[in-house]
Design a protein around this motif. Structure first.
Motif, mmCIF file in Angstrom:
data_model
loop_
_atom_site.group_PDB
_atom_site.id
_atom_site.type_symbol
_atom_site.label_atom_id
_atom_site.label_comp_id
_atom_site.label_asym_id
_atom_site.label_seq_id
_atom_site.Cartn_x
_atom_site.Cartn_y
_atom_site.Cartn_z
ATOM 1 N N LEU A 236 0.828 -1.198 0.000
ATOM 2 C CA LEU A 236 0.000 0.000 0.000
ATOM 3 C C LEU A 236 0.870 1.259 0.000
ATOM 4 O O LEU A 236 1.855 1.346 0.749
ATOM 5 C CB LEU A 236 -0.903 0.009 1.235
ATOM 6 N N ILE A 237 0.518 2.228 -0.833
ATOM 7 C CA ILE A 237 1.232 3.508 -0.882
ATOM 8 C C ILE A 237 0.757 4.365 0.289
ATOM 9 O O ILE A 237 -0.416 4.725 0.375
ATOM 10 C CB ILE A 237 0.988 4.225 -2.216
ATOM 11 N N LEU A 238 1.670 4.692 1.191
ATOM 12 C CA LEU A 238 1.335 5.506 2.360
ATOM 13 C C LEU A 238 1.572 6.997 2.107
ATOM 14 O O LEU A 238 0.937 7.831 2.755
ATOM 15 C CB LEU A 238 2.146 5.060 3.572
ATOM 16 N N LYS A 239 2.483 7.298 1.196
ATOM 17 C CA LYS A 239 2.736 8.697 0.843
ATOM 18 C C LYS A 239 3.165 8.761 -0.613
ATOM 19 O O LYS A 239 3.927 7.909 -1.078
ATOM 20 C CB LYS A 239 3.832 9.295 1.743
ATOM 21 N N VAL A 240 2.677 9.784 -1.311
ATOM 22 C CA VAL A 240 3.112 10.016 -2.686
ATOM 23 C C VAL A 240 3.037 11.516 -2.961
ATOM 24 O O VAL A 240 2.106 12.197 -2.520
ATOM 25 C CB VAL A 240 2.260 9.210 -3.702
ATOM 26 N N HIS A 241 4.054 12.023 -3.638
ATOM 27 C CA HIS A 241 4.091 13.454 -3.946
ATOM 28 C C HIS A 241 4.864 13.664 -5.235
ATOM 29 O O HIS A 241 5.722 12.854 -5.616
ATOM 30 C CB HIS A 241 4.729 14.245 -2.799
ATOM 31 N N ASP A 242 4.560 14.772 -5.918
ATOM 32 C CA ASP A 242 5.348 15.112 -7.092
ATOM 33 C C ASP A 242 6.640 15.777 -6.634
ATOM 34 O O ASP A 242 6.769 16.206 -5.477
ATOM 35 C CB ASP A 242 4.546 16.015 -8.041
ATOM 36 N N THR A 243 7.608 15.853 -7.508
ATOM 37 C CA THR A 243 8.941 16.332 -7.121
ATOM 38 C C THR A 243 8.963 17.817 -6.771
ATOM 39 O O THR A 243 9.923 18.287 -6.155
ATOM 40 C CB THR A 243 9.956 16.056 -8.247
ATOM 41 N N GLN A 244 7.901 18.557 -7.141
ATOM 42 C CA GLN A 244 7.808 19.964 -6.762
ATOM 43 C C GLN A 244 6.978 20.172 -5.498
ATOM 44 O O GLN A 244 6.793 21.310 -5.053
ATOM 45 C CB GLN A 244 7.213 20.777 -7.915
ATOM 46 N N ASN A 245 6.433 19.072 -4.978
ATOM 47 C CA ASN A 245 5.564 19.132 -3.799
ATOM 48 C C ASN A 245 4.326 20.004 -4.020
ATOM 49 O O ASN A 245 3.822 20.637 -3.087
ATOM 50 C CB ASN A 245 6.331 19.617 -2.559
ATOM 51 N N HIS A 246 3.841 20.023 -5.250
ATOM 52 C CA HIS A 246 2.585 20.716 -5.520
ATOM 53 C C HIS A 246 1.392 19.902 -5.040
ATOM 54 O O HIS A 246 0.347 20.465 -4.693
ATOM 55 C CB HIS A 246 2.444 21.005 -7.015
ATOM 56 N N TYR A 247 1.539 18.574 -5.029
ATOM 57 C CA TYR A 247 0.494 17.667 -4.535
ATOM 58 C C TYR A 247 1.157 16.616 -3.652
ATOM 59 O O TYR A 247 2.036 15.880 -4.108
ATOM 60 C CB TYR A 247 -0.250 16.995 -5.692
ATOM 61 N N VAL A 248 0.729 16.568 -2.397
ATOM 62 C CA VAL A 248 1.298 15.621 -1.437
ATOM 63 C C VAL A 248 0.148 14.868 -0.757
ATOM 64 O O VAL A 248 -0.692 15.483 -0.086
ATOM 65 C CB VAL A 248 2.148 16.336 -0.368
#
Length: 275
Positions: free
Chosen positions: A189-201
């Motif tokens: 299960l994915i517990l955290k995912v974010h784009d490399t710019q942290n626009h969506y976390v």
């Protein structure tokens, strides 16, 4: 001005333009498609304006996981639907001082429904849209790097999707190949995912099994069935024509300009491309 409440919602976000009036939980037939085995709540922190890193917004998000299918949506959207159903009418719901906030996102994402597909339903005034993608949209690279999230050991993985580069942390101790939004396909299960710019976390808040029998339910509305590309075009057409749409809805010139200014500051969708 015809409806101050609607104007407020209109200026908050074009996604919630119809506000809770689009939460027809009690009035729309919902098909039971799978029994829920696990409920995951995530916190989404996002940056609506790509040019303003100091304006961040937050939304609780809900992932209901079944035996074969999962459903991802705003928790406020889900609670609004349930609230209307329990209240018995929209008026009763609106008059409830404890009703949930208006959702910032109206989409619902079903993975593996139908089999091998991701089905997204979303709203662009005045229509409900539905489009599908193949499940195999993400090509992950698992990285030899580990950490701890919510007391679970997690491992790092990266992928590119819809114009962004993403970093995910998944837990092999929770052998469910799922996660928030459209993210899935890892051995845990994915517990955290974010784009490399942290626009969506997206980050996990809680994980629990339902204490009673519950089902993933698909709203059987009248949808415009389309492609992802065409849906994006419809959404962009709405953005481009916002002043005329506001005028047609009966808003005065001041509110029309306010809606246009607000729209310009909401220029950073989670998916930048339809590819």
């Amino acid at each position: 001005m015809k409806n101050c409440g609607l104007v407020t919602i209109f200026l908050l976000s074009f996604f919630s333009l119809s506000g809770q009036s689009n939460l027809e939980g009690r009035f729309v037939s919902r098909k039971e498609i799978d029994q829920i085995t696990l409920v995951c709540t995530y916190r989404l922190i996002f940056q609506p304006d790509s040019l303003n890193p100091y304006e961040l917004r937050e939304e609780p998000m809900l992932l209901q996981i079944g035996n074969q299918t999962s459903l991802f949506q705003s928790e406020n959207y889900f609670l609004g639907q349930e609230g209307i159903r329990k209240a018995g009418s929209l008026n009763n719901f609106w008059n409830d001082p404890h009703r949930p906030p208006s959702p910032r996102f109206l989409y619902q994402i079903l993975k593996n429904y139908p089999y091998g597909k991701i089905t997204t339903v979303d709203y662009v005034l005045p229509d409900n849209f539905k489009y599908q993608e193949d499940m195999q949209i993400l090509k992950w690279e698992i990285i030899d790097e580990s950490s701890i999230i919510k007391e679970y050991p997690v491992q790092k993985a990266t992928a590119n999707y819809a114009g962004r580069s993403w970093i995910a942390w998944f837990s092999p101790d929770i052998p469910i190949s799922d996660g928030p939004y459209k993210f899935h396909g890892l051995p845990g299960l994915i517990l955290k995912v974010h784009d490399t710019q942290n626009h969506y976390v997206f980050e996990l808040i809680s994980l629990e099994e339902p204490d009673a029998e519950q089902f993933i339910k698909f709203p059987e509305k009248k949808y415009i069935e389309t492609t992802k590309k065409n849906f994006f075009q419809a959404r962009e057409a709405f953005r481009s024509d916002i002043i005329n749409r506001a005028a047609e809805a009966g808003f005065d010139n001041y509110s029309q300009q306010g809606a246009a200014d607000n729209m310009r500051r909401r220029n950073n969708p989670i998916e930048l491309t339809a590819d």
